[in-house]
Design a protein around this motif. Structure first.
Motif, PDB file in Angstrom:
ATOM      1  N   THR A 335      -2.159 -83.826 -41.881  1.00  6.85           N
ATOM      2  CA  THR A 335      -2.384 -84.267 -40.507  1.00  6.85           C
ATOM      3  C   THR A 335      -3.838 -84.711 -40.407  1.00  6.85           C
ATOM      4  OG1 THR A 335      -0.745 -82.715 -39.632  1.00  6.85           O
ATOM      5  CG2 THR A 335      -2.373 -83.588 -38.094  1.00  6.85           C
ATOM      6  N   PHE A 336      -4.048 -85.876 -39.821  1.00  2.26           N
ATOM      7  CA  PHE A 336      -5.424 -86.382 -39.734  1.00  2.26           C
ATOM      8  C   PHE A 336      -5.543 -87.294 -38.517  1.00  2.26           C
ATOM      9  CE2 PHE A 336      -3.023 -89.486 -42.082  1.00  2.26           C
ATOM     10  CZ  PHE A 336      -3.526 -90.716 -41.706  1.00  2.26           C
ATOM     11  N   GLU A 337      -6.771 -87.533 -38.134  1.00  2.00           N
ATOM     12  CA  GLU A 337      -7.075 -88.445 -37.041  1.00  2.00           C
ATOM     13  C   GLU A 337      -7.963 -89.557 -37.565  1.00  2.00           C
ATOM     14  OE1 GLU A 337      -8.862 -86.304 -33.873  1.00  2.00           O
ATOM     15  OE2 GLU A 337      -7.049 -85.159 -33.374  1.00  2.00           O
ATOM     16  N   ALA A 338      -7.740 -90.758 -37.046  1.00  2.00           N
ATOM     17  CA  ALA A 338      -8.546 -91.897 -37.497  1.00  2.00           C
ATOM     18  C   ALA A 338      -8.390 -93.039 -36.490  1.00  2.00           C
ATOM     19  CB  ALA A 338      -8.110 -92.360 -38.882  1.00  2.00           C
ATOM     20  N   PRO A 339      -9.377 -93.926 -36.451  1.00  2.00           N
ATOM     21  CA  PRO A 339      -9.225 -95.118 -35.607  1.00  2.00           C
ATOM     22  C   PRO A 339      -8.093 -95.988 -36.131  1.00  2.00           C
ATOM     23  CG  PRO A 339     -11.503 -94.783 -36.264  1.00  2.00           C
ATOM     24  CD  PRO A 339     -10.695 -93.856 -37.089  1.00  2.00           C
ATOM     25  N   SER A 340      -7.336 -96.579 -35.232  1.00  2.89           N
ATOM     26  CA  SER A 340      -6.230 -97.439 -35.630  1.00  2.89           C
ATOM     27  C   SER A 340      -6.756 -98.692 -36.307  1.00  2.89           C
ATOM     28  CB  SER A 340      -5.387 -97.812 -34.406  1.00  2.89           C
ATOM     29  OG  SER A 340      -4.436 -98.792 -34.742  1.00  2.89           O
ATOM     30  N   VAL A 341      -6.088 -99.106 -37.406  1.00  4.57           N
ATOM     31  CA  VAL A 341      -6.489-100.341 -38.083  1.00  4.57           C
ATOM     32  C   VAL A 341      -5.751-101.530 -37.487  1.00  4.57           C
ATOM     33  CG1 VAL A 341      -7.090 -99.198 -40.248  1.00  4.57           C
ATOM     34  CG2 VAL A 341      -4.742 -99.960 -39.883  1.00  4.57           C
ATOM     35  N   VAL A 342      -4.667-101.268 -36.760  1.00  9.25           N
ATOM     36  CA  VAL A 342      -3.940-102.354 -36.100  1.00  9.25           C
ATOM     37  C   VAL A 342      -4.594-102.682 -34.766  1.00  9.25           C
ATOM     38  CG1 VAL A 342      -1.699-103.074 -35.194  1.00  9.25           C
ATOM     39  CG2 VAL A 342      -1.812-101.664 -37.262  1.00  9.25           C
ATOM     40  N   PHE A 343      -4.985-101.624 -34.019  1.00 15.20           N
ATOM     41  CA  PHE A 343      -5.684-101.799 -32.746  1.00 15.20           C
ATOM     42  C   PHE A 343      -7.004-101.036 -32.851  1.00 15.20           C
ATOM     43  CE2 PHE A 343      -1.085-101.613 -31.850  1.00 15.20           C
ATOM     44  CZ  PHE A 343      -0.899-102.937 -31.450  1.00 15.20           C
ATOM     45  N   PRO A 344      -8.083-101.679 -33.264  1.00 11.52           N
ATOM     46  CA  PRO A 344      -9.359-100.989 -33.546  1.00 11.52           C
ATOM     47  C   PRO A 344      -9.934-100.214 -32.368  1.00 11.52           C
ATOM     48  CG  PRO A 344      -9.363-103.231 -34.419  1.00 11.52           C
ATOM     49  CD  PRO A 344      -8.146-103.117 -33.567  1.00 11.52           C
ATOM     50  N   ASP A 345      -9.535-100.547 -31.156  1.00 14.51           N
ATOM     51  CA  ASP A 345     -10.084 -99.837 -29.996  1.00 14.51           C
ATOM     52  C   ASP A 345      -9.295 -98.571 -29.667  1.00 14.51           C
ATOM     53  OD1 ASP A 345      -7.857-101.345 -29.341  1.00 14.51           O
ATOM     54  OD2 ASP A 345      -8.449-101.525 -27.235  1.00 14.51           O
ATOM     55  N   ARG A 346      -8.262 -98.299 -30.479  1.00 12.70           N
ATOM     56  CA  ARG A 346      -7.441 -97.117 -30.240  1.00 12.70           C
ATOM     57  C   ARG A 346      -7.696 -96.063 -31.308  1.00 12.70           C
ATOM     58  NH1 ARG A 346      -6.374 -97.639 -25.339  1.00 12.70           N
ATOM     59  NH2 ARG A 346      -4.621 -96.156 -25.518  1.00 12.70           N
ATOM     60  N   TYR A 347      -7.357 -94.815 -30.984  1.00 12.02           N
ATOM     61  CA  TYR A 347      -7.543 -93.695 -31.909  1.00 12.02           C
ATOM     62  C   TYR A 347      -6.209 -92.959 -32.002  1.00 12.02           C
ATOM     63  CZ  TYR A 347     -10.877 -90.803 -34.472  1.00 12.02           C
ATOM     64  OH  TYR A 347     -11.593 -90.181 -35.467  1.00 12.02           O
ATOM     65  N   ILE A 348      -5.759 -92.668 -33.225  1.00 14.50           N
ATOM     66  CA  ILE A 348      -4.449 -92.027 -33.377  1.00 14.50           C
ATOM     67  C   ILE A 348      -4.557 -90.755 -34.215  1.00 14.50           C
ATOM     68  CG2 ILE A 348      -3.196 -94.217 -33.198  1.00 14.50           C
ATOM     69  CD1 ILE A 348      -2.729 -94.111 -36.177  1.00 14.50           C
ATOM     70  N   GLU A 349      -3.611 -89.840 -33.951  1.00 16.08           N
ATOM     71  CA  GLU A 349      -3.428 -88.647 -34.770  1.00 16.08           C
ATOM     72  C   GLU A 349      -2.107 -88.811 -35.519  1.00 16.08           C
ATOM     73  OE1 GLU A 349      -3.814 -83.984 -33.872  1.00 16.08           O
ATOM     74  OE2 GLU A 349      -1.999 -84.877 -33.030  1.00 16.08           O
ATOM     75  N   MET A 350      -2.154 -88.702 -36.826  1.00 17.18           N
ATOM     76  CA  MET A 350      -0.965 -88.970 -37.656  1.00 17.18           C
ATOM     77  C   MET A 350      -0.592 -87.726 -38.443  1.00 17.18           C
ATOM     78  SD  MET A 350      -0.326 -92.108 -40.354  1.00 17.18           S
ATOM     79  CE  MET A 350      -0.051 -93.279 -39.022  1.00 17.18           C
ATOM     80  N   GLY A 357      14.487 -85.768 -51.085  1.00 16.27           N
ATOM     81  CA  GLY A 357      15.076 -86.884 -51.801  1.00 16.27           C
ATOM     82  C   GLY A 357      14.121 -88.048 -51.998  1.00 16.27           C
ATOM     83  N   GLY A 358      12.910 -87.932 -51.484  1.00 18.52           N
ATOM     84  CA  GLY A 358      11.922 -88.988 -51.678  1.00 18.52           C
ATOM     85  C   GLY A 358      11.638 -89.748 -50.400  1.00 18.52           C
ATOM     86  N   GLY A 359      10.425 -90.256 -50.288  1.00 18.80           N
ATOM     87  CA  GLY A 359      10.034 -90.992 -49.093  1.00 18.80           C
ATOM     88  C   GLY A 359       9.174 -90.148 -48.173  1.00 18.80           C
ATOM     89  N   LEU A 360       8.811 -90.732 -47.022  1.00 20.62           N
ATOM     90  CA  LEU A 360       7.911 -90.069 -46.082  1.00 20.62           C
ATOM     91  C   LEU A 360       8.454 -90.174 -44.668  1.00 20.62           C
ATOM     92  CD1 LEU A 360       4.466 -91.499 -47.308  1.00 20.62           C
ATOM     93  CD2 LEU A 360       5.505 -89.313 -47.951  1.00 20.62           C
ATOM     94  N   ALA A 361       8.119 -89.148 -43.868  1.00 18.56           N
ATOM     95  CA  ALA A 361       8.350 -89.175 -42.428  1.00 18.56           C
ATOM     96  C   ALA A 361       6.980 -89.179 -41.761  1.00 18.56           C
ATOM     97  CB  ALA A 361       9.164 -87.970 -41.975  1.00 18.56           C
ATOM     98  N   VAL A 362       6.742 -90.170 -40.914  1.00 18.92           N
ATOM     99  CA  VAL A 362       5.419 -90.363 -40.318  1.00 18.92           C
ATOM    100  C   VAL A 362       5.550 -90.318 -38.801  1.00 18.92           C
ATOM    101  CG1 VAL A 362       3.409 -91.868 -40.151  1.00 18.92           C
ATOM    102  CG2 VAL A 362       4.751 -91.797 -42.277  1.00 18.92           C
ATOM    103  N   ALA A 363       4.820 -89.405 -38.179  1.00 18.43           N
ATOM    104  CA  ALA A 363       4.770 -89.314 -36.718  1.00 18.43           C
ATOM    105  C   ALA A 363       3.316 -89.438 -36.291  1.00 18.43           C
ATOM    106  CB  ALA A 363       5.368 -87.991 -36.239  1.00 18.43           C
ATOM    107  N   PHE A 364       3.088 -90.207 -35.249  1.00 20.84           N
ATOM    108  CA  PHE A 364       1.705 -90.347 -34.773  1.00 20.84           C
ATOM    109  C   PHE A 364       1.715 -90.582 -33.275  1.00 20.84           C
ATOM    110  CE2 PHE A 364       3.082 -94.610 -35.764  1.00 20.84           C
ATOM    111  CZ  PHE A 364       2.562 -95.403 -34.747  1.00 20.84           C
ATOM    112  N   SER A 365       0.585 -90.275 -32.676  1.00 19.24           N
ATOM    113  CA  SER A 365       0.435 -90.467 -31.231  1.00 19.24           C
ATOM    114  C   SER A 365      -0.937 -91.049 -30.956  1.00 19.24           C
ATOM    115  CB  SER A 365       0.617 -89.132 -30.493  1.00 19.24           C
ATOM    116  OG  SER A 365      -0.270 -88.157 -31.008  1.00 19.24           O
ATOM    117  N   ASP A 366      -1.012 -91.780 -29.873  1.00 22.56           N
ATOM    118  CA  ASP A 366      -2.267 -92.383 -29.438  1.00 22.56           C
ATOM    119  C   ASP A 366      -3.076 -91.319 -28.718  1.00 22.56           C
ATOM    120  OD1 ASP A 366      -4.320 -93.783 -28.148  1.00 22.56           O
ATOM    121  OD2 ASP A 366      -3.123 -95.607 -28.075  1.00 22.56           O
ATOM    122  N   VAL A 367      -4.185 -90.916 -29.328  1.00 26.52           N
ATOM    123  CA  VAL A 367      -5.022 -89.857 -28.748  1.00 26.52           C
ATOM    124  C   VAL A 367      -6.333 -90.432 -28.243  1.00 26.52           C
ATOM    125  CG1 VAL A 367      -3.997 -88.035 -30.152  1.00 26.52           C
ATOM    126  CG2 VAL A 367      -5.956 -89.307 -31.053  1.00 26.52           C
TER     127      VAL A 367
END
Length: 574
Positions: A335-350, A357-367
């Motif tokens: 779990t980490f927080e970082a500025p969004s690379v798609v919307f630079p003025d936004r900050y997200i927690e992911m 069986g393989g693969g990833l589940a990704v949940a994030f919110s605009d913080v």
């Protein structure tokens, strides 16, 4: 060799008998040799008979031609010899023919024996083949019976030629009663009507497969999947077909249940406010909920099945790619927080988790709003801290000026300043945690550090996250205990030590118990009066923490025990 010896000896014996019985047996001597030749022809064959005839002729001529073979009366000798030779020729010829006939008979007998042996061998081989075929058929039957599939062989006349045990269990009759029956009579007219076009198709030489609902022996409808494969003969013509039917009722039920769960999961994911997407081991997007659609302004149909890096190329080389790659390789969630690379003025927690069986589940919110509020709160806390420190400094300055009066005891001035500094230290700890909580061990270390320059205070106990007011109260209490120990108790000499320990016990309502125990200091006597520090410890802690406080002034050293329910001290987790 014995036969050829007889061919020489018997003519000589015959001549010897003629000499002995000449007087009693009239006639030419050649007549006496004919039985010998005939006997040897029968017994010895052509070669022996020929040798006997020659020896006999020579002996006869030799005996009769004395004194002259060509003198008077010799004509009868040669006539007899000629007759004898003719008879011998006839006998030899007959023996030759008989020998041939015998050889043919032997050959015929051998041929018959060989034929009988061949027939016997063929019958044996046929028996062995029948046994092997029976064993192979039994093995095939065992294999087909073990499979959870309806297996059958049907001829062009639409009659069953073979069925496995599954048919017996399904229709409730033996396979022997099914074999030879028409397909329509066995499976029923309704099921036959569903499969009729497929029967015609497979008999035309094409494989076919379909699904249908058919009843079993008890009338319960089941979902089945049927596959028909043409049975081609040696000439390539269709002689019938092989049928493979599988009961898929349970599989379809599970598939429908899985589909319902997927729909439910989709509904749940679409109802949550957090953005969510999932990728497989090849980074292809498999789930993309409504919140993610709204956040990115993309429809899920436009992203499902595509690689994540194709949809969001800005993630390449960023902290997001690094974290996702790390979870994909290590299977450890992050779990980490970082500025969004798609919307630079936004900050997200992911929050990134590995999928089974393989693969990833990704949940994030605009913080972004929370980060703005945190920054504003930090600014306010820093401003408040600055103002409180200024206020404490003002209070300290006023106290210092007010307590310079010679009428104020120096001990009172030092005690007030010490208490004020302890309060400031607790304030600093709480400021670091945004006035939400303070760790018990940090409070103890910060409060006792000025008194433990020689490391004579032994501290032990589990850490505990304290509420702000509890942290302030314990700070002031520990400051008073340490001040008294430094003035009158174990820390007032060079040998005394203090043991400070605390425990948490009780499963239903956990209790906090802190013990301050001094030893090795001057002998302790009961104080004549109770000072402000003692009243602060006894009354202030009881009122603030909701538990008993005791002070035992033992001769070997002071023992102070503080008890309180953990819920009165522990900060709530936000």
């Amino acid at each position: 060799m014995l036969a050829y010896g007889a061919a020489v000896a018997l003519p000589i014996g015959t001549l010897f008998l003629r000499l002995l019985f000449w007087e009693y047996i009239p006639g030419l001597p050649f007549v006496f040799f004919i039985p010998t030749v005939a006997l040897l022809a029968v017994v010895g064959g052509t070669g022996v008979a020929l040798l006997a005839s020659i020896v006999s002729g020579v002996l006869g001529l030799g005996y009769l031609s004395v004194p002259s073979p060509f003198g008077p009366g010799s004509q009868g000798i040669w006539v007899g010899f000629a007759t004898y030779a003719t008879v011998c020729a006839i006998l030899i010829s007959a023996a030759h023919r008989a020998s041939k006939l015998a050889a043919k008979a032997v050959d015929a007998a051998e041929a018959n024996a060989a034929a009988r042996e061949s027939v016997l061998r063929a019958k044996l081989e046929m028996a062995e083949l029948a046994v092997a075929r029976g064993a192979a058929e039994r093995r095939l039957e065992q294999v087909t019976d073990a499979l959870p599939v309806f297996i059958s062989q049907v001829g062009r006349d639409a009659r069953f030629q073979f069925v496995n045990r599954a048919y017996e269990e399904w229709f409730g009759v033996s396979r022997h009663a099914i074999n030879g029956q028409r397909v329509e009579d066995v499976i029923g007219p309704d099921a036959y009507a569903q499969a009729r076009t497929h029967f015609d198709l497979v008999l035309s030489g094409q494989s076919t497969s379909f699904e249908a609902k058919v009843p079993n022996a008890s009338g319960e409808l089941h979902d089945v999947r049927a596959t028909y494969v043409p049975n081609l003969g040696a000439d390539g013509q269709v002689e019938g077909y092989f049928g493979f039917v599988q009961d898929i009722t349970e599989a379809k039920s599970q598939a429908e249940l899985l589909a319902q769960r997927e729909r439910h999961l989709r509904a749940v994911l679409d109802s949550v406010t957090d953005c969510f997407y999932a990728v497989d081991r090849d980074w292809r997007i498999t789930v993309f909920n409504r919140a993610a659609e709204r956040y990115y302004g993309l429809d899920q149909d436009a992203v499902l099945g595509r690689k994540l890096w194709e949809v969001f190329p800005a993630h390449l080389g960023s902290v997001f790619e690094k974290q996702l790659q790390q979870v994909m390789q290590s299977a450890v969630p992050v779990t980490f927080e970082a500025p969004s690379v798609v919307f630079p003025d936004r900050y997200i927690e992911m929050r990134v988790s590995p999928k089974e069986g393989g693969g990833l589940a990704v949940a994030f919110s605009d913080v972004t709003l929370r980060k703005v509020q945190e920054r504003q709160r930090e600014l306010l806390i820093h401003e408040l801290n600055h103002r409180v420190k200024n206020t404490l400094a003002v209070v300290q300055s006023i106290a210092a000026r007010s307590l310079r009066d010679s009428r104020v005891p120096p001990d009172a001035r030092e005690a007030f300043e010490g208490r004020l500094m302890a309060l400031a230290g607790a304030h600093d700890l709480l400021t670091q945690e945004s006035w939400e909580a303070a760790q018990l061990r940090s409070v103890v270390e910060a409060t006792l550090r000025p008194f433990d320059l020689e490391h004579r205070i032994e501290v032990s106990g589990p850490d505990l996250r304290l509420r702000p007011q509890a942290a302030v109260s314990l700070t002031l209490a520990l400051h008073e205990l340490a001040t008294n120990a430094a003035k009158y108790g174990a820390l007032s000499n060079k040998t005394g030590v203090v043991g400070l320990s605390w425990t948490i016990s009780g499963p239903d309502r956990p209790m906090f118990r802190l013990v301050w125990q001094e030893r090795g200091g001057p002998e302790v006597t009961l104080p004549k009066r109770s000072g402000f520090g003692s009243r602060l410890i006894r009354e202030g802690l009881v009122r603030e923490l909701g538990g008993p406080v005791s002070q035992d002034f033992l001769p070997e050293g002071l023992v102070c025990t503080i008890e309180a329910p953990v819920e009165n001290l522990q900060a709530t987790v936000s």
